[in-house]
Design a protein around this motif. Structure first.
Motif, mmCIF file in Angstrom:
data_model
loop_
_atom_site.group_PDB
_atom_site.id
_atom_site.type_symbol
_atom_site.label_atom_id
_atom_site.label_comp_id
_atom_site.label_asym_id
_atom_site.label_seq_id
_atom_site.Cartn_x
_atom_site.Cartn_y
_atom_site.Cartn_z
ATOM 1 N N MET A 285 0.846 -1.172 0.000
ATOM 2 C CA MET A 285 0.000 0.000 0.000
ATOM 3 C C MET A 285 0.897 1.243 0.000
ATOM 4 O O MET A 285 1.923 1.273 0.661
ATOM 5 N N ARG A 286 0.480 2.284 -0.721
ATOM 6 C CA ARG A 286 1.186 3.565 -0.719
ATOM 7 C C ARG A 286 0.611 4.423 0.401
ATOM 8 O O ARG A 286 -0.591 4.693 0.423
ATOM 9 N N ILE A 287 1.479 4.830 1.312
ATOM 10 C CA ILE A 287 1.023 5.566 2.491
ATOM 11 C C ILE A 287 1.722 6.916 2.566
ATOM 12 O O ILE A 287 2.955 6.989 2.490
ATOM 13 N N LEU A 288 0.939 7.982 2.710
ATOM 14 C CA LEU A 288 1.474 9.306 2.990
ATOM 15 C C LEU A 288 1.512 9.451 4.502
ATOM 16 O O LEU A 288 0.483 9.323 5.162
ATOM 17 N N LEU A 289 2.697 9.692 5.035
ATOM 18 C CA LEU A 289 2.896 9.821 6.480
ATOM 19 C C LEU A 289 3.371 11.223 6.789
ATOM 20 O O LEU A 289 4.464 11.621 6.375
ATOM 21 N N THR A 290 2.563 11.998 7.500
ATOM 22 C CA THR A 290 2.996 13.326 7.923
ATOM 23 C C THR A 290 3.739 13.196 9.252
ATOM 24 O O THR A 290 3.507 12.261 10.012
ATOM 25 N N GLY A 291 4.641 14.127 9.497
ATOM 26 C CA GLY A 291 5.431 14.056 10.724
ATOM 27 C C GLY A 291 6.466 12.949 10.672
ATOM 28 O O GLY A 291 6.837 12.377 11.691
ATOM 29 N N SER A 292 6.952 12.646 9.485
ATOM 30 C CA SER A 292 7.823 11.483 9.273
ATOM 31 C C SER A 292 9.209 11.609 9.896
ATOM 32 O O SER A 292 9.915 10.612 10.024
ATOM 33 N N SER A 293 9.601 12.807 10.305
ATOM 34 C CA SER A 293 10.885 12.973 10.998
ATOM 35 C C SER A 293 10.700 13.108 12.501
ATOM 36 O O SER A 293 11.668 13.297 13.230
ATOM 37 N N GLY A 294 9.474 13.019 12.958
ATOM 38 C CA GLY A 294 9.175 13.213 14.380
ATOM 39 C C GLY A 294 9.350 11.947 15.202
ATOM 40 O O GLY A 294 9.641 10.866 14.683
ATOM 41 N N TRP A 295 9.117 12.084 16.498
ATOM 42 C CA TRP A 295 9.345 10.980 17.434
ATOM 43 C C TRP A 295 8.383 9.821 17.194
ATOM 44 O O TRP A 295 8.704 8.679 17.482
ATOM 45 N N LEU A 296 7.213 10.075 16.646
ATOM 46 C CA LEU A 296 6.272 9.012 16.313
ATOM 47 C C LEU A 296 6.434 8.570 14.855
ATOM 48 O O LEU A 296 6.468 7.380 14.552
ATOM 49 N N GLY A 297 6.549 9.528 13.955
ATOM 50 C CA GLY A 297 6.590 9.229 12.530
ATOM 51 C C GLY A 297 7.813 8.450 12.072
ATOM 52 O O GLY A 297 7.713 7.563 11.227
ATOM 53 N N ARG A 298 8.977 8.779 12.621
ATOM 54 C CA ARG A 298 10.209 8.113 12.181
ATOM 55 C C ARG A 298 10.166 6.599 12.404
ATOM 56 O O ARG A 298 10.361 5.835 11.458
ATOM 57 N N PRO A 299 9.873 6.126 13.608
ATOM 58 C CA PRO A 299 9.799 4.667 13.774
ATOM 59 C C PRO A 299 8.589 4.043 13.067
ATOM 60 O O PRO A 299 8.662 2.902 12.610
ATOM 61 N N LEU A 300 7.498 4.795 12.949
ATOM 62 C CA LEU A 300 6.325 4.275 12.253
ATOM 63 C C LEU A 300 6.635 4.067 10.767
ATOM 64 O O LEU A 300 6.274 3.037 10.192
ATOM 65 N N LEU B 265 8.479 19.038 8.267
ATOM 66 C CA LEU B 265 9.250 20.280 8.216
ATOM 67 C C LEU B 265 10.747 20.017 8.247
ATOM 68 O O LEU B 265 11.533 20.777 7.696
ATOM 69 N N ALA B 266 11.135 18.955 8.929
ATOM 70 C CA ALA B 266 12.550 18.627 9.093
ATOM 71 C C ALA B 266 12.956 17.521 8.118
ATOM 72 O O ALA B 266 12.241 16.527 7.968
ATOM 73 N N ALA B 267 14.088 17.713 7.480
ATOM 74 C CA ALA B 267 14.624 16.659 6.613
ATOM 75 C C ALA B 267 15.034 15.478 7.478
ATOM 76 O O ALA B 267 15.382 15.630 8.650
ATOM 77 N N GLY B 268 14.955 14.308 6.914
ATOM 78 C CA GLY B 268 15.355 13.107 7.636
ATOM 79 C C GLY B 268 15.303 11.906 6.728
ATOM 80 O O GLY B 268 14.796 11.988 5.603
ATOM 81 N N PRO B 269 15.790 10.774 7.206
ATOM 82 C CA PRO B 269 15.838 9.576 6.361
ATOM 83 C C PRO B 269 14.466 9.051 5.950
ATOM 84 O O PRO B 269 14.349 8.357 4.948
ATOM 85 N N GLU B 270 13.422 9.382 6.670
ATOM 86 C CA GLU B 270 12.068 8.906 6.358
ATOM 87 C C GLU B 270 11.222 9.970 5.665
ATOM 88 O O GLU B 270 10.027 9.778 5.461
ATOM 89 N N THR B 271 11.829 11.113 5.311
ATOM 90 C CA THR B 271 11.090 12.246 4.757
ATOM 91 C C THR B 271 11.503 12.504 3.309
ATOM 92 O O THR B 271 12.654 12.818 3.037
ATOM 93 N N GLN B 272 10.538 12.382 2.393
ATOM 94 C CA GLN B 272 10.794 12.654 0.980
ATOM 95 C C GLN B 272 10.383 14.074 0.591
ATOM 96 O O GLN B 272 10.911 14.629 -0.358
ATOM 97 N N VAL B 273 9.406 14.633 1.293
ATOM 98 C CA VAL B 273 8.933 15.986 1.007
ATOM 99 C C VAL B 273 9.142 16.825 2.264
ATOM 100 O O VAL B 273 8.553 16.551 3.307
ATOM 101 N N VAL B 274 10.007 17.836 2.147
ATOM 102 C CA VAL B 274 10.246 18.740 3.270
ATOM 103 C C VAL B 274 9.308 19.928 3.115
ATOM 104 O O VAL B 274 9.343 20.633 2.103
ATOM 105 N N GLY B 275 8.436 20.106 4.092
ATOM 106 C CA GLY B 275 7.461 21.189 4.058
ATOM 107 C C GLY B 275 6.442 20.986 5.158
ATOM 108 O O GLY B 275 6.422 19.964 5.840
ATOM 109 N N SER B 276 5.587 21.968 5.311
ATOM 110 C CA SER B 276 4.567 21.954 6.351
ATOM 111 C C SER B 276 3.247 21.402 5.827
ATOM 112 O O SER B 276 2.883 21.639 4.666
#
Length: 135
Positions: free
Chosen positions: A1-16, A32-43
């Motif tokens: 499944m293709r999933i859009l995950l917001t907050g992907s660099s956060g304390w919940l989103g990164r491990p999820l 908002l923050a770049a990270g290994p789980e974030t493809q789109v940086v923005g709000s």
């Protein structure tokens, strides 16, 4: 499944995000923050960023982006409204457009009893809207 995950660099989103990928899902991260789980940086409050994230494709959205208690000391109250309220609305509207649904008629509200948000030409209550959004 293709999933859009917001907050992907956060304390919940990164491990999820990592767990979802481990389970075989294709995850597009928006944060908002770049990270290994974030493809789109923005709000999530930036409709252009939300549209860029949806352009990767999304069968489902998991919305974990939020400003919360630890952010209160250093963040303006308007930022809480922008992210937590307007950002959520931006996601709902973008998902609705991609599912072929009209924009909500705000005179009726978004309640299950009175909201009109459905395929063009016909009113839909919450049940039919959720069925259409799931595909």
């Amino acid at each position: 499944m293709r999933i859009l995950l917001t907050g992907s660099s956060g304390w919940l989103g990164r491990p999820l995000a990592a767990r979802l990928r481990q389970d075989g899902h294709r995850v597009t991260g928006l944060d908002l923050a770049a990270g290994p789980e974030t493809q789109v940086v923005g709000s999530v409050a930036d409709r252009r960023a939300v549209e860029r994230a949806f352009a990767f494709g999304a069968d489902a959205v998991i919305h974990t982006a939020a400003l919360h208690q630890p952010d209160m000391a250093r963040t303006r109250m308007q930022s809480f409204v922008d992210v937590n309220v307007s950002g959520t609305l931006a996601l709902l509207e973008a998902r609705g457009r991609r599912a072929g649904l009209n924009q909500p008629d705000r005179r009726d509200g978004l309640s299950p009893a009175g909201g009109r948000w459905g395929p063009p030409g016909r009113a839909a209550g919450a049940a039919s809207c959720s069925r259409a959004a799931r595909g």
